[in-house]
Design a protein around this motif. Structure first.
Motif, mmCIF file in Angstrom:
data_model
loop_
_atom_site.group_PDB
_atom_site.id
_atom_site.type_symbol
_atom_site.label_atom_id
_atom_site.label_comp_id
_atom_site.label_asym_id
_atom_site.label_seq_id
_atom_site.Cartn_x
_atom_site.Cartn_y
_atom_site.Cartn_z
ATOM 1 N N GLY A 157 0.685 -1.325 -0.046
ATOM 2 C CA GLY A 157 0.107 0.041 0.090
ATOM 3 C C GLY A 157 0.890 1.261 0.024
ATOM 4 O O GLY A 157 0.159 2.387 0.231
ATOM 5 N N ILE A 158 2.222 1.164 -0.395
ATOM 6 C CA ILE A 158 2.995 2.341 -0.266
ATOM 7 C C ILE A 158 3.574 2.935 -1.615
ATOM 8 O O ILE A 158 4.084 3.573 -1.757
ATOM 9 C CB ILE A 158 3.999 2.279 0.738
ATOM 10 N N GLY A 159 2.964 2.169 -2.706
ATOM 11 C CA GLY A 159 3.682 2.656 -4.048
ATOM 12 C C GLY A 159 2.906 1.885 -4.985
ATOM 13 O O GLY A 159 2.239 0.650 -4.887
ATOM 14 N N GLU A 160 2.725 2.412 -6.322
ATOM 15 C CA GLU A 160 2.369 2.029 -7.588
ATOM 16 C C GLU A 160 3.179 2.331 -8.814
ATOM 17 O O GLU A 160 3.898 3.296 -8.410
ATOM 18 C CB GLU A 160 0.717 2.384 -7.844
ATOM 19 N N TRP A 161 3.432 1.505 -9.766
ATOM 20 C CA TRP A 161 4.214 1.693 -10.878
ATOM 21 C C TRP A 161 3.874 1.217 -12.043
ATOM 22 O O TRP A 161 2.881 0.455 -12.100
ATOM 23 C CB TRP A 161 5.747 1.261 -10.517
ATOM 24 N N THR A 162 4.400 1.974 -13.084
ATOM 25 C CA THR A 162 3.827 1.300 -14.695
ATOM 26 C C THR A 162 4.953 0.505 -14.941
ATOM 27 O O THR A 162 5.853 0.220 -14.364
ATOM 28 C CB THR A 162 3.996 2.364 -15.481
ATOM 29 N N LYS A 163 4.359 -0.520 -15.683
ATOM 30 C CA LYS A 163 4.982 -1.545 -16.539
ATOM 31 C C LYS A 163 5.142 -1.424 -18.020
ATOM 32 O O LYS A 163 4.248 -2.274 -18.583
ATOM 33 C CB LYS A 163 4.296 -2.855 -15.954
ATOM 34 N N PRO A 164 5.952 -0.502 -18.370
ATOM 35 C CA PRO A 164 5.994 -0.266 -19.900
ATOM 36 C C PRO A 164 6.112 -1.186 -21.015
ATOM 37 O O PRO A 164 7.162 -2.073 -20.531
ATOM 38 C CB PRO A 164 6.669 1.004 -20.008
ATOM 39 N N ASN A 165 5.863 -1.156 -21.907
ATOM 40 C CA ASN A 165 6.261 -2.082 -22.927
ATOM 41 C C ASN A 165 7.333 -1.619 -24.060
ATOM 42 O O ASN A 165 7.875 -2.056 -25.032
ATOM 43 C CB ASN A 165 5.120 -2.385 -23.999
ATOM 44 N N GLY A 166 7.752 -0.197 -23.601
ATOM 45 C CA GLY A 166 8.730 0.382 -24.450
ATOM 46 C C GLY A 166 9.015 1.932 -23.674
ATOM 47 O O GLY A 166 8.601 2.229 -22.659
ATOM 48 N N GLY A 167 9.876 2.810 -24.365
ATOM 49 C CA GLY A 167 10.552 3.827 -23.862
ATOM 50 C C GLY A 167 11.584 3.855 -22.789
ATOM 51 O O GLY A 167 12.256 2.831 -23.022
ATOM 52 N N TYR A 168 11.812 4.776 -22.218
ATOM 53 C CA TYR A 168 12.852 4.793 -21.346
ATOM 54 C C TYR A 168 12.590 4.792 -20.051
ATOM 55 O O TYR A 168 13.670 4.987 -19.149
ATOM 56 C CB TYR A 168 13.606 5.962 -21.719
ATOM 57 N N PHE A 169 11.309 4.645 -19.552
ATOM 58 C CA PHE A 169 11.098 4.909 -17.956
ATOM 59 C C PHE A 169 10.120 4.099 -17.494
ATOM 60 O O PHE A 169 9.346 3.599 -18.031
ATOM 61 C CB PHE A 169 10.772 6.441 -17.671
ATOM 62 N N VAL A 170 10.279 3.940 -16.039
ATOM 63 C CA VAL A 170 9.320 3.380 -15.276
ATOM 64 C C VAL A 170 9.070 4.468 -14.262
ATOM 65 O O VAL A 170 9.581 5.278 -13.966
ATOM 66 C CB VAL A 170 9.748 2.298 -14.458
ATOM 67 N N SER A 171 7.389 4.608 -14.135
ATOM 68 C CA SER A 171 6.712 5.900 -13.345
ATOM 69 C C SER A 171 6.481 5.086 -12.095
ATOM 70 O O SER A 171 5.628 4.237 -11.983
ATOM 71 C CB SER A 171 5.946 6.597 -14.187
ATOM 72 N N PHE A 172 6.816 5.830 -10.965
ATOM 73 C CA PHE A 172 6.510 5.334 -9.683
ATOM 74 C C PHE A 172 5.721 6.387 -8.768
ATOM 75 O O PHE A 172 6.259 7.544 -8.950
ATOM 76 C CB PHE A 172 7.934 5.031 -8.794
ATOM 77 N N GLU A 173 4.583 5.890 -8.315
ATOM 78 C CA GLU A 173 3.751 6.911 -7.519
ATOM 79 C C GLU A 173 3.763 6.401 -6.311
ATOM 80 O O GLU A 173 3.414 5.306 -5.661
ATOM 81 C CB GLU A 173 2.255 6.582 -7.829
ATOM 82 N N ALA A 174 4.488 7.133 -5.322
ATOM 83 C CA ALA A 174 4.668 7.064 -3.874
ATOM 84 C C ALA A 174 3.555 7.475 -3.225
ATOM 85 O O ALA A 174 2.694 8.120 -3.553
ATOM 86 C CB ALA A 174 5.794 7.674 -3.423
ATOM 87 N N MET A 175 3.350 7.135 -1.859
ATOM 88 C CA MET A 175 2.410 7.708 -1.077
ATOM 89 C C MET A 175 2.459 9.042 -1.135
ATOM 90 O O MET A 175 3.788 9.788 -1.182
ATOM 91 C CB MET A 175 2.557 7.255 0.402
ATOM 92 N N GLU A 176 1.411 9.864 -0.912
ATOM 93 C CA GLU A 176 1.470 11.328 -0.892
ATOM 94 C C GLU A 176 2.482 11.874 -0.194
ATOM 95 O O GLU A 176 2.625 11.540 1.116
ATOM 96 C CB GLU A 176 0.148 12.032 -0.730
ATOM 97 N N GLY A 177 3.145 12.802 -0.565
ATOM 98 C CA GLY A 177 4.166 13.485 0.366
ATOM 99 C C GLY A 177 5.575 12.848 0.661
ATOM 100 O O GLY A 177 6.342 13.082 1.471
#
Ligand SMILES: Cc1ncc(COP(=O)(O)O)c(C=O)c1O
Length: 437
Positions: free
Chosen positions: A340-360
């Motif tokens: 419950g402390i983060g979500e992230w993307t699992k891309p099929n391409g590109g250069y990055f993974v984006s991570f959403e941490a808990m607010e703040g």
């Protein structure tokens, strides 16, 4: 493991002590890694070394139309290079002008030209009281830097897995004539790796902006940067120029791309694609700005890749090098699943993974990583003005480190996410206790 939110204060305190110790140990390991930018890794650059031999003093220096690439002439670029980048974007070569060594400066020039010269005869933006741009976020910090540099007010538009929030885009664009553009990274977006849905692309093409000089800035930087062969189709996006034409808005879009992340970063070729009317507008300024870009490099590209198929083959090799790196990051992140402390993307391409941490928590996580030797993109960078309203987004760039370095960096990242989240939860509980107490 339970979600951290379900842990008692005592459990959180025990966890904090344990994680704090692990963090001190990690600091002692002397890591020194820069993961702040999406730079190609050395192995990616190495597989392109044949590029350096694709032109030499023995090679013919004539383009297929007889133009000598060593001399002035062919300001739109040599035909075979226009064809190559047109194929990359899925557009017709006659809609392409070849530019310099990358695409960002083409975007900068496009904004700069609109500021001083206007767009297709409209009032130059610098003479207007207010100029605004829509900025889907999280997004690419250098886009936001350009608009900020020119004093353009940026309006954040939330991103979804289908692309920008189109209800909001349509509503704002149709009402406000001071909104002059929108930044888009339609394929494997930076940083989330999302590819725009067909509906999103069609809605873009169908926009009825209040401003006649509104333009979509379609930065197709990752058009052919697939991690998996089969995803090429799954993530394919509609071609925007022809969609705009079909919708009766042929001048609505400028598309940009480059080979920076195909061959050598900063040593590639960039291009802009647009309607004939827009291209004429561009040429009027460009012909003052330069007598022509580097055709030698254009020819070298064509000699090396031969054609788009050759380029796609090359990109498969990049994909094979990038895939294990992305998978290393994703494997490490799995450790956070269910907490419950983060979500992230699992891309099929590109250069990055984006991570959403808990607010703040994003800034504190990035700070902790840096203290322990791993530099990430600054928290907030993915939002206009560098301000993430929730302080939660972190861009992870797996391309540059080796797989081994990445494994260490990803483990450290996971540790920092846990530690900062525990601290945050303890702090929040403490604050709410003091309020009620
Ligand atoms: C979305 C996006 N556009 C453009 C660029 C820069 O491209 P170029 O090297 O062609 O200027 C990048 C580089 O990271 C990017 O992520």
């Amino acid at each position: 493991m339970k979600a951290y939110q379900e842990l008692s204060r005592e459990e959180l305190l025990a966890l904090k002590a344990e994680l704090g110790q692990a963090y001190e140990d990690a600091k002692g390991r002397g890591l020194s890694l820069d993961m702040s930018r999406g730079k190609p890794g050395e192995t990616q650059l190495e597989i392109g070394m044949g590029f350096m031999d694709a032109l030499n003093s023995q090679s013919g220096m004539k383009a297929e139309n007889g133009v000598d690439v060593r001399n002035y002439g062919a300001p739109d670029g040599i035909p075979e290079a226009r064809r190559l980048l047109a194929d990359m974007m899925g557009v017709k070569p006659e809609n392409v002008i070849m530019c310099g060594n990358g695409s960002l400066n083409v975007m900068y020039d496009t904004i700069s030209r609109s500021m001083t010269q206007g767009v297709l005869g409209s009032t130059p933006w610098c003479r207007l009281d207010k100029v605004k741009f829509l900025c889907p976020a999280p997004g690419y910090d250098r886009h936001f830097a350009i608009t900020e540099h020119f004093g353009i007010e940026m309006i954040t538009v939330p991103m979804t897995p289908e692309g920008p929030d189109m209800d909001m885009v349509e509503r704002l664009v149709s009402k406000d004539p001071s909104i002059k553009g929108i930044w888009c990274v339609p394929k494997y977006s930076n940083p989330q790796g999302y590819s725009y849905s067909d509906e999103t692309v069609r809605r873009f093409a169908a926009l009825e902006p209040a401003a006649a000089d509104f333009r979509i800035f379609w930065d197709n930087a990752y058009a052919i940067h697939h991690l998996y062969d089969e995803e090429e189709r799954q993530d394919s996006i509609l071609e925007i120029l022809s969609e705009c034409e079909r919708a009766g808005h042929p001048d609505l879009v400028y598309e940009f791309c480059s080979t920076s992340k195909v061959i050598f970063a900063g040593g590639g070729i960039g291009a802009v694609a647009s309607s004939q009317a827009n291209l004429e507008d561009i040429r009027r300024s460009m012909s003052i700005q330069t007598i022509g870009y580097d055709k030698v490099n254009q020819l070298r590209h064509v000699r090396y890749f031969k054609n788009f198929d050759g380029m796609k083959e090359h990109m498969k090799k990049h994909g094979a090098l990038m895939r294990p790196k992305f998978e290393t990051v994703l494997k490490a992140l799995k450790d956070l699943e269910g907490l419950g402390i983060g979500e992230w993307t699992k891309p099929n391409g590109g250069y990055f993974v984006s991570f959403e941490a808990m607010e703040g928590c994003a800034k504190a996580i990035v700070d902790r990583c840096r203290e322990a030797g791993v530099t990430l993109t600054g928290a907030g960078a993915t939002f206009p003005y560098g301000k993430d309203p929730k302080d939660s987004n972190i861009r992870i760039a797996p391309s540059f480190p080796t797989k081994e370095e990445l494994a260490m960096a990803a483990d450290l990242f996971v540790l920092c996410v846990k530690l900062v989240s525990v601290e945050k939860l303890l702090e929040t509980r403490h604050n709410s206790l003091s309020k009620t107490g």
